[in-house]
Write an enzyme that holds these catalytic residues in place. Structure first.
Site, mmCIF file in Angstrom:
data_model
loop_
_atom_site.group_PDB
_atom_site.id
_atom_site.type_symbol
_atom_site.label_atom_id
_atom_site.label_comp_id
_atom_site.label_asym_id
_atom_site.label_seq_id
_atom_site.Cartn_x
_atom_site.Cartn_y
_atom_site.Cartn_z
ATOM 1 N N HIS A 1 -111.176 -32.375 94.802
ATOM 2 C CA HIS A 1 -109.910 -31.942 95.249
ATOM 3 C C HIS A 1 -109.866 -31.610 96.654
ATOM 4 O O HIS A 1 -111.054 -30.950 97.232
ATOM 5 C CB HIS A 1 -109.284 -31.065 94.112
ATOM 6 C CG HIS A 1 -109.778 -29.600 94.375
ATOM 7 N ND1 HIS A 1 -110.815 -29.300 93.670
ATOM 8 C CD2 HIS A 1 -109.121 -28.458 94.721
ATOM 9 C CE1 HIS A 1 -111.350 -27.999 93.767
ATOM 10 N NE2 HIS A 1 -110.396 -27.684 94.322
ATOM 11 N N HIS B 1 -113.874 -30.742 97.782
ATOM 12 C CA HIS B 1 -115.047 -29.946 97.290
ATOM 13 C C HIS B 1 -114.706 -29.957 95.889
ATOM 14 O O HIS B 1 -113.863 -30.396 95.041
ATOM 15 C CB HIS B 1 -114.704 -28.557 97.935
ATOM 16 C CG HIS B 1 -113.499 -27.787 97.768
ATOM 17 N ND1 HIS B 1 -112.527 -27.941 98.390
ATOM 18 C CD2 HIS B 1 -113.041 -26.931 96.765
ATOM 19 C CE1 HIS B 1 -111.387 -27.193 97.996
ATOM 20 N NE2 HIS B 1 -111.718 -26.321 97.016
ATOM 21 N N ASP C 1 -107.739 -28.825 98.636
ATOM 22 C CA ASP C 1 -106.669 -27.639 98.265
ATOM 23 C C ASP C 1 -105.410 -27.750 98.592
ATOM 24 O O ASP C 1 -104.985 -28.221 99.716
ATOM 25 C CB ASP C 1 -107.301 -26.228 99.084
ATOM 26 C CG ASP C 1 -108.370 -25.650 98.187
ATOM 27 O OD1 ASP C 1 -108.807 -25.956 96.846
ATOM 28 O OD2 ASP C 1 -109.257 -24.984 99.185
#
Length: 798
Positions: free
Chosen positions: A630, A774, A632
């Site tokens: 994903h 990440h 952030d």
């Protein structure tokens, strides 16, 4: 705000033109004869009726900004012809050119939808309509003064000056946007290939001509009577042209050629209830707007300028009602705004019919009516936004404008024609006409109350169908594994591996070659040149992403050279690692300031004592959930620039974090896929979840971001979709969207694009959230892992 201000000022041109010219009718009649009165009203209405469907279709094909500028340019030429006119034909030609500006308000609605974040669209649509209120306040005073001082030419010179000022502002400020790719066909087939997407000008002109003939017939009926030969002839022509239009559009659809106005769009559930509502509401607004100044002048025996002092509350209330309507649509539903607007229009018209017309009473009545006008515009525009695919945004709002034009013209002719029923000297001269308007307003209220469309809060178009005529609720994203991974096959003729990549236009089965031959990876891309650093020492962790900064104490003050090189290193390597750091939450926030501005108060993660620092504590009772690729907070209108993450407590084994370079992932896509996704946009939102996450989802509306984002500092193109927050691709069916998303999201999983960090106490990682995704491995259960993070304020993806 600059875009919004220019839109308001530009879109007030059409209502201002009508309001300014009405007081100039006596001056025009004195110079050109009685025929001039019909010309100034009819020529613009007929020109608008013909041009609006065509401008909407052109805008979807060529871009909204381009068409808005072209219409404004035609209006400028028309104003010049009218100002210089010494013969009636020249005046007629000028008025026809001025009529092309009639679709500007509808085009501004479509532009708002494409430019602003979806969560802002419902309210912005209300603000965009305030140009009508501005004209309602200013036009009576300005028109009366210009006519009294300079005659009718003063009005047209003023309009020319206004548009010449606005044109360069619009050219500089309004954002250019690429036309949306064609939506899938209403019967579920593939969209039309570009070679067959020719512009159906005859179809658009047929629709406009049918509307013009209907307006002509109805308009003549009020003066010549229904039995006059010209009236049934015009109405018969309207019916004939309408039938030819319908037959033509059906024939083109069967032949697989894109029509001017898709009948499936015209008759879709949302449009077939919204468009009649627009006709009824516009009939009331147009008729009362036409009668009110004349009534005040007749009853008070005053001129146009003095009458403006009686009626200006109408414009003021319209200014207030526009944003209020957008707010009601966003918080409750567009249907609620439509019902409230129709109720106020009905109440105002009924009051004008039965109550005394003293100055105070009249001011209150016109204020109520003006509030209804202001509410109606954002209600209708939001209803269309929720009913029409993004690829047909301008076509849908143009249909709305055409129906509004038809409703206003019909209302003035039929309802306004009742004014003299009891004779010109009767005390009820205007009463019956206003009573008819109130009846029409009641029908509009009933239509809004019974409509099934628009009953939920406006989404800014996210809930619109993916294709014409197919109502598709916005799907909700949950972070689950793909329902079906892209198929992997092997070519029988060579040693290349091939991955089935979905076709963004229809997703037929096909394969795209993915060569196994070695490829060169560089941090700046294929043509990137590594930078040299004098103030910091870097150790690259892979060829493409990740570098460790050594021999640097980030708790100590950093000089300007080190700070600048750290920022450059982050752009080059996307992720930086610092070992053995001794930081407090406050010092971590100060270090984060090297790379940007720390954000306060995460939507759902708990604070670590400092409002800029969030705490991520995972253990047996609260296991890790970040083990999904994903980016952030991509659900935010301005997702974070990056993050600074510090290890506070680490497990004995496991708990690594991986980052993927999404610029390299984009570069690795086949050329055909890159072309397919170049102009697509995707919806990002918080997934359904209990607790604080669910509460944040209720507060924050979904947003749209480009599937391919351009990095604002490096200029590299990046793949900007992720498994957690990206719910669907705009303009595609749910199945097509899911298949394409599954393929694109899978790209982050290739090890060639990744770097992996094994945490130790005191390790700090800084990453560029715009260029990476990440994944936090949850392989340490039931051990404890505690991290603290500072997030940096970002910008809107473009």
């Amino acid at each position: 705000m600059a875009v919004l201000v220019v839109l308001v000022l530009l879109t007030e041109t059409a209502p201002l033109e009508i309001s300014l010219v009405y007081p100039a009718v006596p001056s025009l009649t004195a110079e050109f004869g009685a025929a001039a009165a019909d010309v100034v009203v009819a020529a613009v209405s007929l020109s608008a009726a013909v041009s609006i469907p065509l401008t909407g279709r052109l805008a979807d094909r060529l871009g909204i900004k381009s068409v808005m500028l072209a219409c404004s340019g035609a209006f400028a030429v028309g104003s010049l012809l009218c100002a210089l006119a010494d013969q009636l034909p020249m005046l007629v030609a000028g008025r026809i050119l001025q009529g092309t500006v009639g679709g500007l308000l509808s085009l501004s609605y479509a532009l708002v939808r494409k430019v602003f974040p979806p969560s802002h669209v419902p309210l912005v649509l209300g603000v965009a309509a305030t140009g009508i209120g501005v004209s309602g306040v200013a036009a009576p005073f300005l028109g009366g003064h210009l006519t009294d001082a300079y005659g009718f030419r003063g009005v047209f010179w003023f309009l020319l000056a206004l548009v010449l000022v606005m044109l360069p502002c619009a050219a500089l400020v309004l954002p250019g946007e690429r036309p949306e790719p064609a939506a899938p066909s209403p019967r579920g087939g593939r969209p039309m290939p570009p070679a067959r997407q020719r512009l159906d000008v005859p179809g658009a002109l047929l629709l406009g001509a049918a509307l013009s003939a209907a307006l002509t017939g109805i308009g003549r009926s009020s003066s010549a009577g229904w039995t006059a030969p010209a009236v049934p002839a015009a109405l018969a022509a309207a019916i004939l042209l309408g039938l030819i239009f319908v037959r033509r559009e059906r024939r083109l659809a069967r032949a697989g050629v894109e029509p001017a106005v898709d009948l499936a769009l015209l008759t879709s559930p949302g449009m077939r209830t919204t468009l009649p509502l627009a006709v009824l509401g516009s009939a009331v607004v147009g008729t009362v707007g036409f009668l009110l100044p004349q009534m005040v002048q007749d009853e008070q025996d005053i001129g146009a300028l003095a009458a403006a002092l009686w009626t200006f509350p109408l414009g003021v209330a319209t200014l207030v009602g526009g944003p209020l309507g957008g707010l009601v649509a966003r918080r409750h539903s567009p249907r609620h705004a439509a019902m409230l607007g129709s109720a106020l229009l009905t109440a105002g018209a009924l009051g004008l019919a039965v109550l005394p017309h003293g100055r105070a009473q009249l001011g209150l009545l016109v204020a109520v009516f003006g509030l209804g006008i202001g509410l109606q515009y954002p209600a209708l525009s939001n209803l269309v936004t929720e009913a029409v695919p993004l690829a047909r945004a301008a076509t849908g709002t143009a249909l709305l404008a055409a129906c509004g034009q038809f409703g206003a013209g019909t209302g003035v002719a039929l309802l306004g024609g009742l004014r003299g029923t009891f004779g010109p000297d009767s005390s009820a001269t205007y009463g019956l006409a206003y009573l008819a308007c109130a009846t029409c307003g009641a029908l509009a209220f009933t239509t809004a109350a019974r409509m099934r469309h628009g009953r939920t809060p406006a989404t800014g178009g996210i809930g619109a169908p993916a294709s014409a005529g197919t109502p598709t609720p916005a799907p909700r994203m949950t972070p689950l594994p793909p329902r079906r991974s892209p198929r992997m096959t092997t070519s029988p003729h060579d040693s290349d591996s091939t991955a089935a990549a979905p076709d963004a236009d229809g997703f037929p089965d096909h394969t795209v070659s993915m060569p196994l031959t070695p490829r060169e990876f560089r941090p700046g891309g294929a043509n990137g040149t590594p930078h040299t650093y004098e103030h910091i020492r870097l150790t690259p962790q892979t060829r493409v992403i990740g570098a460790q900064v050594t021999d640097l104490d980030v708790a100590a003050p950093l000089d300007a050279g080190a700070r600048a090189e750290l920022r450059q290193a982050l752009l080059e390597w996307k992720v930086l690692f610092f070992r053995g750091q001794n930081l407090t939450a406050t010092r971590q926030r100060e270090f984060a300031g090297v790379f940007g501005t720390p954000e306060r108060d995460h939507p759902f993660l708990p604070s670590a004592g400092d409002p800029h620092v969030v705490r991520l504590a995972r253990d047996r009772q609260n296991p890790g959930t970040e083990n999904i690729w994903h980016s952030d907070m991509s659900f935010a209108p301005q997702p974070p620039l990056g993050s600074v993450l510090r290890a506070v407590e680490v497990p004995s084994t496991g708990g690594d974090t991986l980052w993927a370079d999404m610029a390299a992932a984009y570069d690795g896509l086949p050329d055909k896929v890159r072309r397919r996704i170049a102009d697509l946009r995707a919806v990002h939102e918080i997934p359904k979840a209990p607790g604080d996450v669910g509460a944040a989802r209720d507060r924050l509306r979904p947003v749209e971001h480009p599937v391919v984002r351009t990095h604002p500092e490096t200029g590299r193109q990046l793949l900007y979709v992720n498994r957690v927050f990206t719910s669907r691709i705009v303009g595609l069916s749910p199945e097509a969207s899911r298949e394409l998303l599954d393929f694109l999201i899978l790209q982050a999983g290739y090890p060639e694009y990744q770097v992996r960090l094994h945490w130790e106490p005191g390790t700090v990682a800084v990453w560029d959230n715009r260029a990476t995704q990440h994944y936090a491995a949850s392989d340490y259960f039931p051990d404890r892992r505690v991290m603290e993070r500072v997030t940096l304020v970002g910008d809107r993806p473009r």
